[in-house]
Write a protein that holds these residues in place. Sequence first.
Motif, mmCIF file in Angstrom:
data_model
loop_
_atom_site.group_PDB
_atom_site.id
_atom_site.type_symbol
_atom_site.label_atom_id
_atom_site.label_comp_id
_atom_site.label_asym_id
_atom_site.label_seq_id
_atom_site.Cartn_x
_atom_site.Cartn_y
_atom_site.Cartn_z
ATOM 1 N N ARG B 43 24.850 -6.434 -15.032
ATOM 2 C CA ARG B 43 24.660 -6.141 -16.455
ATOM 3 C C ARG B 43 23.201 -5.796 -16.670
ATOM 4 N NH1 ARG B 43 28.332 -7.308 -20.235
ATOM 5 N NH2 ARG B 43 30.236 -8.369 -19.609
ATOM 6 N N VAL B 113 7.018 -9.495 -14.753
ATOM 7 C CA VAL B 113 7.797 -8.376 -14.197
ATOM 8 C C VAL B 113 8.375 -8.774 -12.838
ATOM 9 C CG1 VAL B 113 7.702 -5.971 -13.434
ATOM 10 C CG2 VAL B 113 6.391 -6.684 -15.432
ATOM 11 N N GLY B 114 7.549 -9.389 -12.014
ATOM 12 C CA GLY B 114 8.030 -9.857 -10.719
ATOM 13 C C GLY B 114 9.079 -10.944 -10.870
ATOM 14 N N VAL B 117 12.357 -9.254 -11.814
ATOM 15 C CA VAL B 117 12.998 -8.520 -10.711
ATOM 16 C C VAL B 117 13.665 -9.496 -9.738
ATOM 17 C CG1 VAL B 117 12.578 -7.061 -8.689
ATOM 18 C CG2 VAL B 117 11.487 -6.512 -10.866
ATOM 19 N N VAL B 118 12.946 -10.550 -9.373
ATOM 20 C CA VAL B 118 13.528 -11.507 -8.425
ATOM 21 C C VAL B 118 14.694 -12.259 -9.079
ATOM 22 C CG1 VAL B 118 12.171 -13.625 -8.847
ATOM 23 C CG2 VAL B 118 12.838 -13.028 -6.531
ATOM 24 N N ALA B 121 17.725 -9.889 -8.992
ATOM 25 C CA ALA B 121 18.295 -9.806 -7.636
ATOM 26 C C ALA B 121 19.042 -11.102 -7.285
ATOM 27 C CB ALA B 121 17.182 -9.543 -6.626
ATOM 28 N N LEU B 144 26.810 -5.782 -2.188
ATOM 29 C CA LEU B 144 25.432 -6.291 -2.236
ATOM 30 C C LEU B 144 24.372 -5.177 -2.202
ATOM 31 C CD1 LEU B 144 24.108 -9.064 -2.499
ATOM 32 C CD2 LEU B 144 23.922 -9.155 -0.018
ATOM 33 N N PRO B 145 24.494 -4.180 -1.319
ATOM 34 C CA PRO B 145 23.458 -3.138 -1.317
ATOM 35 C C PRO B 145 23.325 -2.418 -2.661
ATOM 36 C CG PRO B 145 24.825 -2.974 0.648
ATOM 37 C CD PRO B 145 25.494 -3.976 -0.256
ATOM 38 N N LEU B 148 22.004 -5.011 -5.370
ATOM 39 C CA LEU B 148 20.576 -5.318 -5.191
ATOM 40 C C LEU B 148 19.719 -4.113 -5.553
ATOM 41 C CD1 LEU B 148 20.281 -7.416 -1.879
ATOM 42 C CD2 LEU B 148 19.722 -8.142 -4.200
ATOM 43 N N GLY B 149 20.169 -2.926 -5.161
ATOM 44 C CA GLY B 149 19.403 -1.718 -5.473
ATOM 45 C C GLY B 149 19.279 -1.503 -6.969
ATOM 46 N N VAL B 152 16.839 -3.839 -9.219
ATOM 47 C CA VAL B 152 15.385 -3.582 -9.306
ATOM 48 C C VAL B 152 15.016 -2.873 -10.618
ATOM 49 C CG1 VAL B 152 13.443 -2.335 -8.272
ATOM 50 C CG2 VAL B 152 14.991 -3.647 -6.823
ATOM 51 N N LEU B 156 13.011 -4.606 -13.665
ATOM 52 C CA LEU B 156 11.748 -4.006 -14.136
ATOM 53 C C LEU B 156 11.803 -3.758 -15.641
ATOM 54 C CD1 LEU B 156 10.989 -1.382 -11.316
ATOM 55 C CD2 LEU B 156 9.637 -3.408 -11.868
#
Lengths: 118, 179
Positions: B43, B113-114, B117-118, B121, B144-145, B148-149, B152, B156
């Motif tokens: 989401r 921001v970090g 993002v984490v 993920a 997952l790929p 996870l992609g 990001v 952000l």
Amino acid sequence: MTRGDTLVVVAVVALALLSVPGAAAMLAPAGDAAILSSPAGSTTVELASPGTYVVEGHVGRVVFEVAGGEVIAAAADCPDHLCVRMGAAAPGRPIVCAPNGVSATRASGGEGLDAVSR
Amino acid sequence: MPSPVRQNSAHRLAAGALLLALAALLGYLESVILPPLPVPGLRLGLANIAVVLALAMHGPRVAAVVSLGRVLIVALATGTAGGPAFLLSLAGACAALAAMVLLASAGPAFSVVGWSVVGSAAHVTGQLLVASLLVSSSVPLALLPVSLGLSVPLGLAVGSTVRLLLSRIPDLSLSAAGR
């Protein structure tokens, strides 16, 4: 963004790329069949034979349609219909309805030879 | 405006309740207005704006109340408490919170921001792991790929929004612990 933030972004992207081979290995090679899984078990359907399959999940039904060599989730009882929006199952991209415990994965039909030994 | 160390319990309680209401509202609006993304568990994560704000302004305890409280409120409101959807939401929220708190405790090397993002993920990873348990198959992990992609840019976007809020609203920026 700080340097640490950049490292986080790079790490997540790297993780995504590194997980590609693992994800591909989890899936059977795409073939002429699809595996429909539910909490009650799984069944393999031939993509060459058009048909409709109703799968009972944890919270409702998911209706899969096989047509044109593809399998799609045509309808679902859940409110979001995420599985319906996913389109046809493709190699590396199964249809998953997690709350229902239902999935559809492209797979080999099992009719061919896996290996030849002498 | 008091600094974080001077905040009394009433102020912290009021701020936490406000952020919890904001998280529930953003989560509800996202589910009603915006169509779900065609990847399970993924989401935009608008509700995470309130969680990251809570973490930056009031620390991990208030952030946990906001994050887990939102999951519980949405589950009660939609009648899904205790069901598979609730377990997926809870798994995502717990994973995201743990990852963000871990990064926040690492110091100023990482900004909101970090953290975001984490958190994004970890959220999709946690949900896919629980989805695998629910389906009794590793098939969901094949997503997952992609998940996870996509996490990001979504992370952000949320993190940049929080940073903007912290810098543009004086009352918030004065009590913010991380940016």
